[in-house]
Design a protein around this motif. Structure first.
Motif, PDB file in Angstrom:
ATOM      1  N   ARG A 198       0.233  27.350   7.004  1.00  0.00           N
ATOM      2  CA  ARG A 198       1.003  27.820   6.273  1.00  0.00           C
ATOM      3  C   ARG A 198       2.436  28.423   6.470  1.00  0.00           C
ATOM      4  O   ARG A 198       2.696  28.884   7.984  1.00  0.00           O
ATOM      5  CB  ARG A 198       0.350  29.556   5.619  1.00  0.00           C
ATOM      6  N   PHE A 199       3.388  28.842   5.741  1.00  0.00           N
ATOM      7  CA  PHE A 199       5.051  29.525   5.916  1.00  0.00           C
ATOM      8  C   PHE A 199       5.151  30.260   4.870  1.00  0.00           C
ATOM      9  O   PHE A 199       5.087  30.910   3.744  1.00  0.00           O
ATOM     10  CB  PHE A 199       5.647  28.037   5.337  1.00  0.00           C
ATOM     11  N   VAL A 200       5.689  31.738   5.488  1.00  0.00           N
ATOM     12  CA  VAL A 200       5.992  32.823   4.381  1.00  0.00           C
ATOM     13  C   VAL A 200       7.350  32.747   4.752  1.00  0.00           C
ATOM     14  O   VAL A 200       7.635  32.661   7.040  1.00  0.00           O
ATOM     15  CB  VAL A 200       5.299  33.538   5.187  1.00  0.00           C
ATOM     16  N   ARG A 201       7.989  32.605   4.037  1.00  0.00           N
ATOM     17  CA  ARG A 201       9.791  33.340   4.405  1.00  0.00           C
ATOM     18  C   ARG A 201      10.377  34.840   3.712  1.00  0.00           C
ATOM     19  O   ARG A 201      10.428  35.053   2.330  1.00  0.00           O
ATOM     20  CB  ARG A 201      10.636  32.216   3.223  1.00  0.00           C
ATOM     21  N   HIS A 202      10.922  34.968   4.116  1.00  0.00           N
ATOM     22  CA  HIS A 202      11.725  36.303   3.868  1.00  0.00           C
ATOM     23  C   HIS A 202      13.036  35.786   4.327  1.00  0.00           C
ATOM     24  O   HIS A 202      13.898  34.760   4.854  1.00  0.00           O
ATOM     25  CB  HIS A 202      11.749  37.878   4.787  1.00  0.00           C
TER      26      HIS A 202
END
Length: 238
Positions: A63-67
């Protein structure tokens, strides 16, 4: 009749050329400040061929989460992860995360500099390093998860094929050669930030160890077990 055929072919060729010229070539990455926050799930296949010509395939889900100033990844295969933070002055801090043990190893910007491990933030945020973009040339469009993806190919470098979601500034597919293996990474799901069906890491839910303190804790069973997986961990000197 032949003139008519040649005329039609010429028109088609000109149309195709015009379509190709409208695609950005080589690929252009937006300024990091303009990259939209999002959450994604990827699947990576690693194809290996042994000395006898037999092929094996390993599959990893992650999984990959970008802010704007934070990127988190989570490898579901071994329940580990990474968190990159871009600080106010442009420096980068890093955490290696062990979800099963609810522990993190925290690297300050100075630690990364000492290890020569300071990343390019654009590469962290897009999964593509600047060095990989130079040989990519536009090669049409495809659909990926109901979105238009720009297709790029390369006759040089590690990346052989790339499907790029320009609006999301994220790959939908990366096919690359790495250390003699073929790696194929595909985007499996995409969500607006905050709507992914999994929780993001909360610092207060984890125990923290500073990288600089590892030398004092090498007898700790947890630290001993994870040292080989750390940046500079198995060469750590205190």
């Amino acid at each position: 009749m032949l003139k008519t055929v040649f005329s039609v072919c010429s028109v088609l060729l000109m149309s195709l050329t015009a379509c190709q010229s409208q695609l950005p070539s080589p690929l252009q990455i937006q300024a990091v400040e303009a990259m939209p926050p999002l959450a994604a799930e990827f699947e990576t296949e690693v194809l290996e061929t042994d000395t006898h010509g037999d092929e094996t395939t390993r599959v990893y889900r992650w999984r990959f989460v970008r802010h704007a100033d934070r990127v988190e990844t989570h490898n579901l295969s071994d329940d580990s992860g990474e968190v990159w933070r871009r600080l106010a002055g442009g420096d980068i801090a890093y955490q290696k995360v062990f979800h099963g043990q609810r522990q993190t190893i925290d690297y300050q910007p100075g630690d990364l500099k000492a290890l020569a491990a300071v990343p390019d933030w654009r590469a962290v945020a897009t999964l593509l390093s600047p060095a990989e973009l130079g040989g990519l040339q536009a090669d049409g469009e495809e659909s990926a998860l109901g979105r238009v993806a720009l297709r790029y190919r390369s006759g040089q470098g590690e990346i052989e094929e790339l499907l790029w979601l320009n609006r999301e500034q994220l790959p939908a597919l990366i096919r690359r050669q790495e250390r003699g293996h073929l790696l194929v990474t595909r985007l499996a799901a995409l969500y607006p930030t905050g709507q992914a069906p999994w929780p993001e890491l909360r610092d207060e839910d984890y125990g923290h160890t500073d990288y600089a303190d590892l030398g004092d804790k090498e007898g700790d069973p947890f630290v001993k077990s994870i040292l080989p997986t750390l940046k500079g961990g198995h060469h750590h000197e205190h």
